[in-house]
Design an enzyme around this catalytic site. Structure first.
Site, PDB file in Angstrom:
ATOM      1  N   LYS A  10       0.847  -1.187   0.000  1.00  0.00           N
ATOM      2  CA  LYS A  10       0.000   0.000   0.000  1.00  0.00           C
ATOM      3  C   LYS A  10       0.886   1.242   0.000  1.00  0.00           C
ATOM      4  O   LYS A  10       1.768   1.383   0.857  1.00  0.00           O
ATOM      5  CB  LYS A  10      -0.924  -0.006   1.230  1.00  0.00           C
ATOM      6  N   GLY A  13      -0.548   8.379   0.111  1.00  0.00           N
ATOM      7  CA  GLY A  13      -0.464   9.656  -0.590  1.00  0.00           C
ATOM      8  C   GLY A  13       0.586  10.557   0.034  1.00  0.00           C
ATOM      9  O   GLY A  13       1.191  11.399  -0.646  1.00  0.00           O
ATOM     10  N   GLY A  44      -4.390  11.129  -0.769  1.00  0.00           N
ATOM     11  CA  GLY A  44      -5.060  12.204  -0.042  1.00  0.00           C
ATOM     12  C   GLY A  44      -4.558  13.601  -0.401  1.00  0.00           C
ATOM     13  O   GLY A  44      -5.360  14.475  -0.742  1.00  0.00           O
ATOM     14  N   ASP A 161      -5.947   2.502   3.101  1.00  0.00           N
ATOM     15  CA  ASP A 161      -5.426   1.477   4.028  1.00  0.00           C
ATOM     16  C   ASP A 161      -6.447   0.351   4.171  1.00  0.00           C
ATOM     17  O   ASP A 161      -6.098  -0.838   4.143  1.00  0.00           O
ATOM     18  CB  ASP A 161      -5.157   2.081   5.420  1.00  0.00           C
ATOM     19  N   LYS A 220      -4.371   2.739   9.317  1.00  0.00           N
ATOM     20  CA  LYS A 220      -3.306   1.789   8.952  1.00  0.00           C
ATOM     21  C   LYS A 220      -3.283   0.600   9.918  1.00  0.00           C
ATOM     22  O   LYS A 220      -3.295  -0.551   9.499  1.00  0.00           O
ATOM     23  CB  LYS A 220      -1.949   2.500   9.026  1.00  0.00           C
TER      24      LYS A 220
HETATM   25  N1  LIG Z   1       2.510   6.536  16.808  1.00  0.00           N
HETATM   26  C1  LIG Z   1       2.661   7.033  15.569  1.00  0.00           C
HETATM   27  N2  LIG Z   1       3.782   6.711  14.873  1.00  0.00           N
HETATM   28  C2  LIG Z   1       3.981   7.196  13.617  1.00  0.00           C
HETATM   29  N3  LIG Z   1       3.108   8.026  12.977  1.00  0.00           N
HETATM   30  C3  LIG Z   1       1.973   8.379  13.622  1.00  0.00           C
HETATM   31  C4  LIG Z   1       1.702   7.893  14.945  1.00  0.00           C
HETATM   32  N4  LIG Z   1       0.507   8.406  15.330  1.00  0.00           N
HETATM   33  C5  LIG Z   1       0.071   9.185  14.313  1.00  0.00           C
HETATM   34  N5  LIG Z   1       0.934   9.178  13.272  1.00  0.00           N
HETATM   35  C6  LIG Z   1       0.760   9.945  12.031  1.00  0.00           C
HETATM   36  O1  LIG Z   1       0.400   9.069  10.975  1.00  0.00           O
HETATM   37  C7  LIG Z   1       0.886   9.647   9.753  1.00  0.00           C
HETATM   38  C8  LIG Z   1       0.832   8.624   8.613  1.00  0.00           C
HETATM   39  O2  LIG Z   1      -0.486   8.534   8.135  1.00  0.00           O
HETATM   40  P1  LIG Z   1      -0.959   9.312   6.795  1.00  0.00           P
HETATM   41  O3  LIG Z   1      -0.498  10.730   6.844  1.00  0.00           O
HETATM   42  O4  LIG Z   1      -2.419   9.076   6.611  1.00  0.00           O
HETATM   43  O5  LIG Z   1      -0.104   8.572   5.708  1.00  0.00           O
HETATM   44  P2  LIG Z   1      -0.458   7.857   4.318  1.00  0.00           P
HETATM   45  O6  LIG Z   1      -0.837   8.942   3.355  1.00  0.00           O
HETATM   46  O7  LIG Z   1       0.854   7.223   4.005  1.00  0.00           O
HETATM   47  O8  LIG Z   1      -1.567   6.878   4.527  1.00  0.00           O
HETATM   48  C9  LIG Z   1       2.257  10.122  10.152  1.00  0.00           C
HETATM   49  O9  LIG Z   1       2.788  11.111   9.297  1.00  0.00           O
HETATM   50  C10 LIG Z   1       2.033  10.661  11.578  1.00  0.00           C
HETATM   51  O10 LIG Z   1       1.743  12.024  11.547  1.00  0.00           O
HETATM   52  C1  LIG Z   2     -12.715   7.930   2.618  1.00  0.00           C
HETATM   53  C2  LIG Z   2     -11.350   8.548   2.518  1.00  0.00           C
HETATM   54  O1  LIG Z   2     -10.942   9.287   3.406  1.00  0.00           O
HETATM   55  N1  LIG Z   2     -10.642   8.269   1.426  1.00  0.00           N
HETATM   56  C3  LIG Z   2      -9.314   8.756   1.183  1.00  0.00           C
HETATM   57  C4  LIG Z   2      -8.789   8.039  -0.053  1.00  0.00           C
HETATM   58  C5  LIG Z   2      -7.334   8.311  -0.339  1.00  0.00           C
HETATM   59  C6  LIG Z   2      -6.420   7.782   0.753  1.00  0.00           C
HETATM   60  O2  LIG Z   2      -6.759   6.979   1.601  1.00  0.00           O
HETATM   61  O3  LIG Z   2      -5.155   8.256   0.632  1.00  0.00           O
HETATM   62  P1  LIG Z   2      -3.925   8.146   1.672  1.00  0.00           P
HETATM   63  O4  LIG Z   2      -3.317   6.825   1.461  1.00  0.00           O
HETATM   64  O5  LIG Z   2      -3.058   9.264   1.238  1.00  0.00           O
HETATM   65  O6  LIG Z   2      -4.448   8.335   3.069  1.00  0.00           O
HETATM   66  C7  LIG Z   2      -9.326  10.287   0.918  1.00  0.00           C
HETATM   67  O7  LIG Z   2     -10.284  10.797   0.344  1.00  0.00           O
HETATM   68  O8  LIG Z   2      -8.318  10.947   1.268  1.00  0.00           O
END
Ligand SMILES: Nc1ncnc2c1ncn2[C@@H]1O[C@H](COP(=O)(O)OP(=O)(O)O)[C@@H](O)[C@H]1O
Ligand SMILES: CC(=O)N[C@@H](CCC(=O)OP(=O)(O)O)C(=O)O
Length: 275
Positions: A10, A13, A44, A161, A220
């Protein structure tokens, strides 16, 4: 499917535009060693940029984007258009037989509406594993954008995720790798310190309860915990800006957090085929 190793990767974004150049070769190399590789991606920040350009302020509830009809059209453009084709082309450039799809194509990600107050946000009810398996058997590397479709043919926005976890379970993958913008789960996120190496679901649940895991890390680890109840033996959370180990072995320069099934790290890890 079970005898041929299968891995779901995975890509978040958060790190899409900063992925280490070796990432694409690592996917190809894993594939060349006989592992079936399926890539699932989010996007995202790309969605946010498109929305902001059209004057719409992104809004999230418990980490999920509130998705009205207009937002959904930007989500489709960002995920199924820009990000999906970009990633497929970059993987092709590294030598992969990548095929870009969204969860709508072939009803790969089947959903129902999660909660009317979120609009077009889908909750996964099924995965079109037959189509994915057919592609994988023929040597393709599917690259799947996290959109879903319901029985009436309505498209929905799905957290990437969650989509990746559902696909990993449906394919009987032995490993899911979540590529993101942090080097793993921090024990002290406020200080960005103490990356945990190997943890069980019980440890992760404790970190959620104590508020140490929050924001984007929550979907995640929820996806990780739910797929570890099925065939998936380990979930790796890795930093996409660094050279990435997709094998999760020390020799391969592995770093990041490994979440294993409840029985305990040593037992489970020793049974993972390293190919
Ligand atoms: N315990 C933790 N350890 C690491 N990251 C964390 C934790 N709790 C929250 N986070 C946040 O989760 C973020 C990753 O999720 P996200 O920004 O949605 O990434 P992605 O776009 O890769 O799905 C990190 O940048 C951090 O800000
Ligand atoms: C329902 C919902 O929130 N969908 C996400 C889909 C994209 C996503 O999950 O992207 P990341 O991997 O960057 O988090 C969104 O609209 O942002």
């Amino acid at each position: 499917m079970a005898d041929v190793p299968s891995v779901v990767i995975k890509i978040g974004g958060s790190v899409l535009e900063r992925l280490h150049p070796s990432f694409y070769e690592a996917c190809v190399s894993l594939n060349k060693r006989g592992v079936r590789v399926t890539v699932v991606h989010g996007g995202g920040p790309v969605i946010n940029r498109l929305l902001e350009r059209s004057g719409i302020r992104p809004r999230f509830v418990r980490g999920l984007r509130v998705t009205d009809a207009e937002t959904l059209s930007w989500v489709q453009m960002a995920l199924a258009g820009l990000v999906n084709k970009d990633l497929a082309a970059r993987l092709q450039g590294a030598g992969a037989s990548a095929v870009g799809l969204s969860g709508v194509d072939g009803r790969l990600i089947q959903v129902r509406q999660k909660d009317p107050s979120l609009g077009y946000v889908g909750e996964v009810t099924g995965v079109g594993a037959d189509l994915l398996s057919s592609l994988l058997e023929k040597g393709w590397m599917p690259v799947v954008a996290s959109l879903g479709v319901d029985e009436a043919g309505q498209i929905y926005n799905v957290n990437a995720d969650t989509a990746a976890g559902a696909i990993a379970r449906a394919l009987g993958a032995s490993r899911m790798v979540m590529v993101t913008d942090v080097p793993g789960i921090y024990a002290s996120p406020e200080k960005k310190e103490g990356v945990l190496r190997t943890v069980t679901p019980a440890v992760v649940r404790g970190l959620i309860q104590s508020g140490k895991i929050s924001g984007g890390m929550l979907p995640k680890v929820s996806a990780a915990l739910s797929c570890l109840k099925g065939p998936v033996q380990e979930v790796l959370i890795v930093d996409g800006e660094k050279p990435i180990s997709l094998d999760g072995t020390e020799e391969d320069g592995w770093n990041g957090t490994r979440i294993v099934q409840e029985e305990g790290a040593d037992h489970v890890v020793s049974h993972i085929p390293t190919v």
